[in-house]
Write a protein that holds these residues in place. Structure first.
Motif, PDB file in Angstrom:
ATOM      1  N   ALA A  38      -8.473 -11.482  10.941  1.00 46.19           N
ATOM      2  CA  ALA A  38      -7.722 -12.719  11.106  1.00 46.19           C
ATOM      3  C   ALA A  38      -8.611 -13.941  10.892  1.00 46.19           C
ATOM      4  CB  ALA A  38      -7.087 -12.762  12.502  1.00 46.19           C
ATOM      5  N   LEU A  39      -9.850 -13.865  11.391  1.00 46.43           N
ATOM      6  CA  LEU A  39     -10.795 -14.971  11.221  1.00 46.43           C
ATOM      7  C   LEU A  39     -11.119 -15.192   9.744  1.00 46.43           C
ATOM      8  CD1 LEU A  39     -12.674 -17.080  12.493  1.00 46.43           C
ATOM      9  CD2 LEU A  39     -14.432 -15.299  12.668  1.00 46.43           C
ATOM     10  N   ALA A  40     -11.278 -14.091   9.001  1.00 44.90           N
ATOM     11  CA  ALA A  40     -11.555 -14.200   7.571  1.00 44.90           C
ATOM     12  C   ALA A  40     -10.402 -14.911   6.856  1.00 44.90           C
ATOM     13  CB  ALA A  40     -11.787 -12.816   6.970  1.00 44.90           C
ATOM     14  N   GLY A  41      -9.166 -14.536   7.186  1.00 46.13           N
ATOM     15  CA  GLY A  41      -8.007 -15.195   6.590  1.00 46.13           C
ATOM     16  C   GLY A  41      -7.906 -16.654   7.004  1.00 46.13           C
ATOM     17  N   TYR A  42      -8.170 -16.925   8.287  1.00 41.23           N
ATOM     18  CA  TYR A  42      -8.122 -18.291   8.821  1.00 41.23           C
ATOM     19  C   TYR A  42      -9.105 -19.203   8.094  1.00 41.23           C
ATOM     20  CZ  TYR A  42      -8.786 -22.018  12.331  1.00 41.23           C
ATOM     21  OH  TYR A  42      -8.895 -23.224  12.981  1.00 41.23           O
ATOM     22  N   LEU A  43     -10.343 -18.755   7.955  1.00 39.93           N
ATOM     23  CA  LEU A  43     -11.372 -19.560   7.294  1.00 39.93           C
ATOM     24  C   LEU A  43     -11.110 -19.675   5.794  1.00 39.93           C
ATOM     25  CD1 LEU A  43     -14.577 -18.269   9.149  1.00 39.93           C
ATOM     26  CD2 LEU A  43     -13.282 -20.377   9.564  1.00 39.93           C
TER      27      LEU A  43
END
Length: 452
Positions: free
Chosen positions: A432-437
């Motif tokens: 999720a963090l990868a997609g968010y960033l």
């Protein structure tokens, strides 16, 4: 002194809301109590801060803030009733019954895509419930189903961020006039798509093969027997078209969005009343009329929004939000850093008060305010459809996916699937963090290269 007390009360209340499931006290109760305490403190001590702030002045302020909060609440009540009306008549089966693929990776992308666009029209929580219940009829390995359910949470949050009616925080920004429909959708659609595609592309490596046919059981219908397939489809199409028409209604008439939702609900009400008028042989108690469906509205959630919005308004009245904005401007002075931080915080604490606080901290400036500013180029970020507000809609919505407790969609999925917080943190948070960033990076490219 009074400012410190109010901040302390707000922090304690915030912790109580975040720890709702640990302390077994509904967050709505905490929000309402916090609201009452904050306004009481400010009412008692405000004359000492400013003699002009009499009880009559504060009462007038409360009425003004209450009016603004009720605009959002009335909108939510109308939209939630329409969604429940569609669901109670089996309207969503028209969508879910068309999913027939057995290949796991293809199913993941199909479910994610449907969730992404469905949540742009419906609330994230309802979309998540519909899609997770669908998974139960197709996938029996609970560990694999957790992966699918996690992607549904991410897709629901991302899908709600780019639509003016898709997420409560975006609704707040839209109804307050901080963003407009077409500009919001045009700017955020690509970052939101990226924020879903990146984690789903990674998640496909965990899913191999096909779902075994013999494990599926006979599907049960959520459509009442006395409702025909044609009637179910009409209610689905009518409800979604009316919800999608609310921004158009606002643009054409200039009236607030909640008026558009009330008109939409009125049309749905009239149609269903006429439909049930023809079904005289059906027992009245089992008919899903609007007057019955509206009783199922999640009133604790509505009261939570009322309590938290009014609590934040007390901080605004006391000038605390203005001081906080000045601090962020002086110490950080970067809208990308501020909003990225807000998105990360929204995975830990509720994003509604975060966005409500931002709206109070940064009033939309007019041309005169920009011209008089010591840093006009920075203040331009906060105009209507400025980069700050578009990015905040993205960060507050998508950032909630970083933890399973960071959004209503995540909490619902966790409850339905008995998902483990630690499992999500270990297996999904980095995705999720990868997609968010990645979405933030795309937003930055849009802003600097295309000027969106």
């Amino acid at each position: 002194m009074v400012v410190s007390i109010m901040i302390a009360v707000f922090v304690v209340g915030y912790v109580g809301i975040a720890m709702e499931h640990s302390i077994n006290i509904n967050k709505s109760a905490t929000a309402l109590l916090m609201c009452g305490i904050l306004w009481s403190i400010w009412s008692i001590f405000s004359p000492q801060v400013d003699p002009a702030l009499t009880h009559e002045v504060l009462s007038a302020q409360i009425v003004e803030f209450l009016g603004e909060a009720c605009e959002i609440i009335v909108f939510l009540i109308g939209a939630m009733t329409i969604v429940d009306l569609i669901d109670s008549h089996g309207g969503f089966e028209v969508i879910t019954r068309h999913i027939s693929t057995r290949k796991k990776t293809r199913l993941l992308w199909l479910v994610g895509t449907i969730t992404f666009f469905m949540s742009a029209l419906l609330d994230n929580m309802t979309t998540t419930i519909i899609m997770v219940m669908l998974l139960r009829k197709m996938i029996y390995n609970y560990r694999e189903r957790w992966i699918f359910a996690s992607m549904i949470v991410i897709a629901a949050n991302s899908g709600g961020a780019w639509s003016p009616i898709g997420d409560i925080t975006t609704i707040m920004l839209w109804m307050k006039g901080n963003v407009s429909t077409l500009n919001l959708m045009g700017t955020l659609i690509l970052p939101c798509i990226v924020s879903v595609c990146v984690p789903m592309a990674i998640a496909t490596h965990f899913l191999k093969g096909v779902i075994e046919e013999e494990k599926t059981s006979e599907e049960t219908s959520s459509r009442p027997e006395y409702i025909t397939k044609k009637e179910s489809r009409i209610i689905l199409v009518m409800g979604t078209v009316l919800l999608a028409s609310v921004p158009v209604f606002k643009s054409v008439t200039g009236l607030p969005p909640y008026m558009g939702v009330m008109v939409a609900l009125g049309i749905m009400w009239v149609y269903t009343e006429l439909m049930y008028k023809k079904k005289r042989d059906i027992e009245e108690s089992i008919k899903n009329r609007v007057s019955k469906v509206i009783k199922h509205i999640d009133m604790p959630t509505i009261l939570f929004f009322l309590g938290i919005l009014m609590a934040v308004s007390s901080l605004q009245s006391a000038g605390i939000l203005t001081d906080a904005a000045n601090f962020l401007n002086e110490k950080i002075h970067n809208i990308f850093a501020i909003n990225t931080l807000i998105g990360i915080l929204s995975s830990v604490v509720d994003n509604v008060p975060l966005v409500a606080a931002s709206i109070g901290m940064y009033p939309v400036p007019d041309a005169a305010a920009i011209a008089a500013s010591a840093d006009p180029s920075y203040l331009e970020f906060f105009v209507k459809d400025g980069a700050f507000w578009h990015m905040q809609a993205y960060c507050a919505g998508v950032g909630g996916s970083l933890l399973i407790i960071g959004s209503a969609a995540g909490v619902v999925a966790m409850g339905l699937e008995k998902m483990n917080f630690a499992w999500y943190l270990k297996n999904i948070t980095l995705l999720a963090l990868a997609g968010y960033l990645a979405g933030i990076a795309v937003f930055g490219l849009e802003y600097y290269l295309l000027g969106l």
